[in-house]
Write an enzyme that holds these catalytic residues in place. Structure first.
Site, PDB file in Angstrom:
ATOM      1  N   PHE A  36       0.848  -1.191   0.000  1.00  0.00           N
ATOM      2  CA  PHE A  36       0.000   0.000   0.000  1.00  0.00           C
ATOM      3  C   PHE A  36       0.881   1.238   0.000  1.00  0.00           C
ATOM      4  O   PHE A  36       1.753   1.388   0.851  1.00  0.00           O
ATOM      5  CB  PHE A  36      -0.920   0.016   1.227  1.00  0.00           C
ATOM      6  CG  PHE A  36      -1.876   1.176   1.210  1.00  0.00           C
ATOM      7  CD1 PHE A  36      -3.034   1.125   0.441  1.00  0.00           C
ATOM      8  CD2 PHE A  36      -1.610   2.339   1.934  1.00  0.00           C
ATOM      9  CE1 PHE A  36      -3.913   2.199   0.401  1.00  0.00           C
ATOM     10  CE2 PHE A  36      -2.481   3.417   1.892  1.00  0.00           C
ATOM     11  CZ  PHE A  36      -3.629   3.348   1.131  1.00  0.00           C
TER      12      PHE A  36
ATOM     13  N   ASP B 194       9.090   2.908   1.674  1.00  0.00           N
ATOM     14  CA  ASP B 194       7.895   3.616   2.124  1.00  0.00           C
ATOM     15  C   ASP B 194       7.786   3.383   3.624  1.00  0.00           C
ATOM     16  O   ASP B 194       7.342   2.328   4.079  1.00  0.00           O
ATOM     17  CB  ASP B 194       6.665   3.079   1.385  1.00  0.00           C
ATOM     18  CG  ASP B 194       5.372   3.739   1.868  1.00  0.00           C
ATOM     19  OD1 ASP B 194       5.400   4.420   2.912  1.00  0.00           O
ATOM     20  OD2 ASP B 194       4.338   3.557   1.199  1.00  0.00           O
TER      21      ASP B 194
ATOM     22  N   LYS C 156       2.414   9.931   8.276  1.00  0.00           N
ATOM     23  CA  LYS C 156       1.599   9.581   9.449  1.00  0.00           C
ATOM     24  C   LYS C 156       1.997  10.283  10.764  1.00  0.00           C
ATOM     25  O   LYS C 156       1.441  11.318  11.073  1.00  0.00           O
ATOM     26  CB  LYS C 156       1.534   8.063   9.605  1.00  0.00           C
ATOM     27  CG  LYS C 156       0.647   7.434   8.498  1.00  0.00           C
ATOM     28  CD  LYS C 156       0.152   6.047   8.848  1.00  0.00           C
ATOM     29  CE  LYS C 156      -1.024   5.637   7.978  1.00  0.00           C
ATOM     30  NZ  LYS C 156      -0.666   5.064   6.681  1.00  0.00           N
TER      31      LYS C 156
HETATM   32  C1  LIG Z   1      -0.971   5.333   5.213  1.00  0.00           C
HETATM   33  C2  LIG Z   1       0.030   4.910   4.211  1.00  0.00           C
HETATM   34  C3  LIG Z   1       0.194   5.589   2.996  1.00  0.00           C
HETATM   35  C4  LIG Z   1      -0.735   6.695   2.548  1.00  0.00           C
HETATM   36  O1  LIG Z   1      -0.667   7.810   3.364  1.00  0.00           O
HETATM   37  P1  LIG Z   1      -1.796   8.950   3.208  1.00  0.00           P
HETATM   38  O2  LIG Z   1      -1.374   9.985   4.199  1.00  0.00           O
HETATM   39  O3  LIG Z   1      -3.080   8.283   3.572  1.00  0.00           O
HETATM   40  O4  LIG Z   1      -1.780   9.410   1.826  1.00  0.00           O
HETATM   41  C5  LIG Z   1       1.211   5.201   2.153  1.00  0.00           C
HETATM   42  N1  LIG Z   1       2.037   4.204   2.482  1.00  0.00           N
HETATM   43  C6  LIG Z   1       1.917   3.517   3.641  1.00  0.00           C
HETATM   44  C7  LIG Z   1       2.875   2.421   3.945  1.00  0.00           C
HETATM   45  C8  LIG Z   1       0.903   3.843   4.541  1.00  0.00           C
HETATM   46  O5  LIG Z   1       0.764   3.152   5.668  1.00  0.00           O
END
Ligand SMILES: *Cc1c(COP(=O)(O)O)cnc(C)c1O
Length: 399
Positions: free
Chosen positions: A137, A222, A251
């Site tokens: 994700f 990420d 986050k």
């Molecule tokens: C939450 C998340 C995202 C997306 O972040 P947003 O602030 O919702 O755009 C991307 N990568 C990872 C691993 C995440 O946990």
């Protein structure tokens, strides 16, 4: 006075979310209260966002001070808080340069665009392949959602950006089968968060590093969910001992104030020349002032040690619960990013458990349909952990 209820949500909001039945109105530390004054222990931490709990006094003080000083100036003018947060990040990581945005998706969008542009600058347009992992994700913009490995999120929006491949997580052979000189980047979550709290094996990340070096591709971590102390390290790459070329963070970066960052080296950063990429709000003084205080707090070794201690305590408590109820086949994760996978009999039912927990006064999350996810504040007290686990026990007893 108008009172808003959960019903109002169904009347005025676009229905792309299905929030809980109750509406939180106040939070302090790891406790939250709803409209009716019911108290909850918060094991969700706003999805790994409220790393210092709700409304921490010293952060509120920074927010208030900056709120009375300068909120926003645009990127035609830099700001002291922007430079302070960037300096903190540079001081504590491999990175030499930072660019700010507002969300995880935007940081990843920037990272992917930077990797593509870097490849164009140094090798040419044919080097555009992005390798990503199934179930991963990376956000919801069209590029990031297409790079993410969950077709249920990316299908149904027409043509997708091209030259993106998805292979198996934790399986280096599937990467070897597709990586080549046309590959510009490999993007990976050190721990897959949304799809079930699945940690990468150290040899897997090490292997990705070597393959990227071999084919002159950039390795993007990420760390939107794993970053800012979540795993007991400021960033998870420091735990794995594998250094990426680009790292994204969001986050928890400002404890709930929207901000994200993309970190990289001098050489790679040089491909974002003036005008190549940008954002109106990214790096604004208000968000960065809060972020600088958050990172300064969390980067302290004794704070990170505290996360590791709480992790042991939390996992132990979950194991004891499981000894009692036998609902989980696996309890895993690093630091305070913890997943408990439901046994076969309860597959697909994570959302029922989340609901039952809320009814007993504890907020938890799911990560996919089969895994309960716990991402409490990194400074949660032992007492709040115990109290929340007791409430969770009451919820589990129903199954
Ligand atoms: C939450 C998340 C995202 C997306 O972040 P947003 O602030 O919702 O755009 C991307 N990568 C990872 C691993 C995440 O946990």
């Amino acid at each position: 006075m108008t009172t808003y209820t959960r019903k109002t949500f169904d009347e005025v909001m676009i229905q792309n979310y299905v929030p809980a039945d109750f509406i939180p109105v106040k939070g302090k530390g790891s406790r939250v209260w709803d409209q009716q004054g019911r108290e909850y222990i918060d094991f969700s931490g706003g999805i790994a966002v409220n790393a210092l709990g709700h409304c921490p006094e010293d952060i509120v003080a920074v927010l208030r001070r900056q709120g009375e000083t300068l909120w926003h100036s645009s990127n035609w003018f830099t700001s002291e808080p922007t430079l302070a947060l960037a300096s903190e990040l540079v001081a504590h990581t491999f990175a030499e340069r930072v660019m700010f945005a507002n969300s995880g998706a935007e940081a990843n969008e920037a990272a992917l665009k930077l990797a593509r542009r870097y490849a164009v600058d140094h090798f040419g347009y044919q080097k555009s392949k992005v390798i990503s992992f199934k179930q991963s994700f990376h956000g919801r913009t069209l590029f990031t959602v297409s790079v993410g490995g969950q077709p249920k999120y990316s299908d149904g929006f027409g043509p997708k950006p091209g030259d993106i491949l998805h292979v198996e997580f934790n399986n280096l052979d599937t990467v070897k089968a597709v990586i080549d000189d046309h590959t510009c980047a490999v993007i990976v979550e050190p721990i897959q968060g949304e799809s079930g709290v699945i940690p990468a094996e150290p040899e897997f990340l090490q292997g990705l590093r070597e393959l990227c070096d071999q084919y002159s591709a950039l390795l993007i971590f990420d760390e939107v969910q794993t970053g800012v102390g979540r795993t007991g390290y400021l960033y998870a790459y420091q735990h794995y001992g594998v250094t990426p070329d680009i790292l994204t963070s969001a986050k928890a970066l400002a404890n709930g104030f929207p901000i994200s960052a993309m970190l990289t080296t001098d050489k790679i950063a040089a491909s974002f020349k003036p005008g190549v990429h940008g954002t109106t709000f990214g790096g604004n003084p208000l968000a960065c002032a809060v972020g600088a205080k958050v990172v300064e707090t969390i980067a302290r070794p004794e704070f990170l040690q505290g996360v590791q201690q709480r992790s042991v305590l939390f996992k132990q408590a979950l194991r004891e619960l499981n000894g009692q109820f036998g609902l989980f086949c696996d309890i895993r994760g690093e630091g305070l990013l913890i997943g408990a996978e439901l046994i076969e009999k309860y597959r697909g039912q994570a959302s029922h458990f989340v609901k039952a927990a809320a009814a007993q006064g504890v907020m938890i999350l799911q990560a996919g349909p089969n895994v309960l996810r716990f991402t409490p504040a990194l400074n949660i007290s032992e007492q709040d952990i115990r109290c929340g686990i007791e409430r969770l026990a009451l919820a589990l007893a129903e199954f």
